[in-house]
Design an enzyme around this catalytic site. Structure first.
Site, PDB file in Angstrom:
ATOM      1  CG  HIS A   1      -1.870   1.080   1.334  1.00  0.00           C
ATOM      2  ND1 HIS A   1      -2.010   1.860   2.462  1.00  0.00           N
ATOM      3  CD2 HIS A   1      -2.784   1.548   0.440  1.00  0.00           C
ATOM      4  CE1 HIS A   1      -2.962   2.745   2.266  1.00  0.00           C
ATOM      5  NE2 HIS A   1      -3.447   2.583   1.047  1.00  0.00           N
ATOM      6  NE  ARG A   2      -1.994   5.754   0.895  1.00  0.00           N
ATOM      7  CZ  ARG A   2      -2.631   6.424   1.843  1.00  0.00           C
ATOM      8  NH1 ARG A   2      -1.934   7.170   2.691  1.00  0.00           N
ATOM      9  NH2 ARG A   2      -3.937   6.376   1.961  1.00  0.00           N
TER      10      ARG A   2
ATOM     11  CD  GLU B   1      -2.647   2.330  -3.528  1.00  0.00           C
ATOM     12  OE1 GLU B   1      -3.415   3.292  -3.767  1.00  0.00           O
ATOM     13  OE2 GLU B   1      -1.820   2.345  -2.592  1.00  0.00           O
TER      14      GLU B   1
ATOM     15  CG  ASP C   1      -2.638   6.836  -3.756  1.00  0.00           C
ATOM     16  OD1 ASP C   1      -3.714   6.253  -3.908  1.00  0.00           O
ATOM     17  OD2 ASP C   1      -1.865   6.630  -2.798  1.00  0.00           O
TER      18      ASP C   1
ATOM     19  CG  HIS D   1      -3.292   9.301  -0.345  1.00  0.00           C
ATOM     20  ND1 HIS D   1      -4.023  10.088   0.519  1.00  0.00           N
ATOM     21  CD2 HIS D   1      -4.059   8.208  -0.611  1.00  0.00           C
ATOM     22  CE1 HIS D   1      -5.186   9.502   0.761  1.00  0.00           C
ATOM     23  NE2 HIS D   1      -5.234   8.363   0.089  1.00  0.00           N
TER      24      HIS D   1
ATOM     25  CD  GLU E   1      -6.949   5.247  -4.788  1.00  0.00           C
ATOM     26  OE1 GLU E   1      -7.799   6.044  -4.352  1.00  0.00           O
ATOM     27  OE2 GLU E   1      -6.306   4.464  -4.069  1.00  0.00           O
TER      28      GLU E   1
ATOM     29  CE  LYS F   1      -6.357   9.796  -3.667  1.00  0.00           C
ATOM     30  NZ  LYS F   1      -7.205   9.065  -2.690  1.00  0.00           N
TER      31      LYS F   1
ATOM     32  CG  ASP G   1      -0.109   0.702   5.639  1.00  0.00           C
ATOM     33  OD1 ASP G   1      -0.442   0.963   4.467  1.00  0.00           O
ATOM     34  OD2 ASP G   1      -0.729   1.133   6.632  1.00  0.00           O
TER      35      ASP G   1
END
Length: 231
Positions: A11-12, A38, A40, A52, A104, A106, A224
């Site tokens: 995640h990120r 992933e 953003d 993000h 993703e 945004k 994370d």
């Protein structure tokens, strides 16, 4: 019977360890065994930048609205531990086909440049469309992505369940539903699978959450701490 291994998106990147949405974080996620990452993305000043929030204060030493700044200003900022805000192309280069990349969307007007960059990587960079997944809470941008490049897989992000959700995702042409952990139920997973949709849950960090997602039968999670999904 042993539960199947969950697919893990960092995640990120690996933001439990490194500054989120940075090259350093993405590299760490892969080192920790993530199956994918992933990130953003906003489209700013003609560039796809990876961050993000729509404001700069939380993750950088800058201030103000991301989309109101020049690319040069954004690149001058410290995004943590001396890292710069990366471009999406830099993230692609860092992953280098070692995992799936979930982009993703945004900010506004992000679908077309992301679709074009993915097509360029497939046509000239040795990637496959199966190496990418484009997700968003902005389902209109997902539809635009699919219309521009039908081969791109899309994932519908949700934080609340509603009647007809799975049918909506199928009608959208989605590959997957990306559901907040509180939305995930056995019924949602079963119905999604009946319609040929994957279910990925976010953000799953605690051992009890991991065990619950395995029990519910989701296909993968965003975490994370990718190393916690390695077992």
């Amino acid at each position: 019977m042993t539960a199947k291994k969950l697919f893990c998106f960092g995640h990120r990147g690996a933001c439990g360890h490194e500054p989120e949405n940075t090259v350093r974080s993405v590299r760490r996620a892969l080192e920790l065994g993530a199956d994918g990452v992933e990130v953003d993305v906003y489209f700013v000043d003609g560039q796809l930048v990876v961050i993000h929030d729509d404001t700069l204060e939380r993750t950088t030493n800058g201030c103000g609205c991301v989309t109101h700044k020049s690319f040069a200003y954004l690149r001058s900022l410290d995004a943590g531990m001396g890292e710069r805000i990366p471009t999406l192309s830099e993230i692609f280069a860092t992953v280098n086909r070692r995992g799936i990349i979930n982009v993703e969307l945004k900010g506004p007007h992000t679908a077309a440049p992301v679709a074009n960059l993915i097509a360029e990587q497939v046509n000239h960079g040795g990637w496959n469309y199966g190496d990418f997944l484009v997700s968003s809470f902005d389902h209109a941008q997902l539809l635009e992505t699919k219309q521009l490049q039908p081969e791109i897989r899309i994932g519908a992000l949700i934080e609340k369940t509603r009647r007809g959700l799975v049918q909506f995702a199928e009608d959208l042409g989605a590959y997957s539903i990306h559901a907040g952990k509180r939305c995930v139920t056995a019924d949602l997973v079963a119905e999604s699978h009946r319609h040929g949709l994957k279910v990925f849950a976010f953000t799953i960090n605690r051992p009890k959450e991991i065990s619950r997602m395995k029990m519910l039968g989701v296909d993968g999670v965003f975490s994370d701490f990718p190393e916690r999904l390695a077992d």
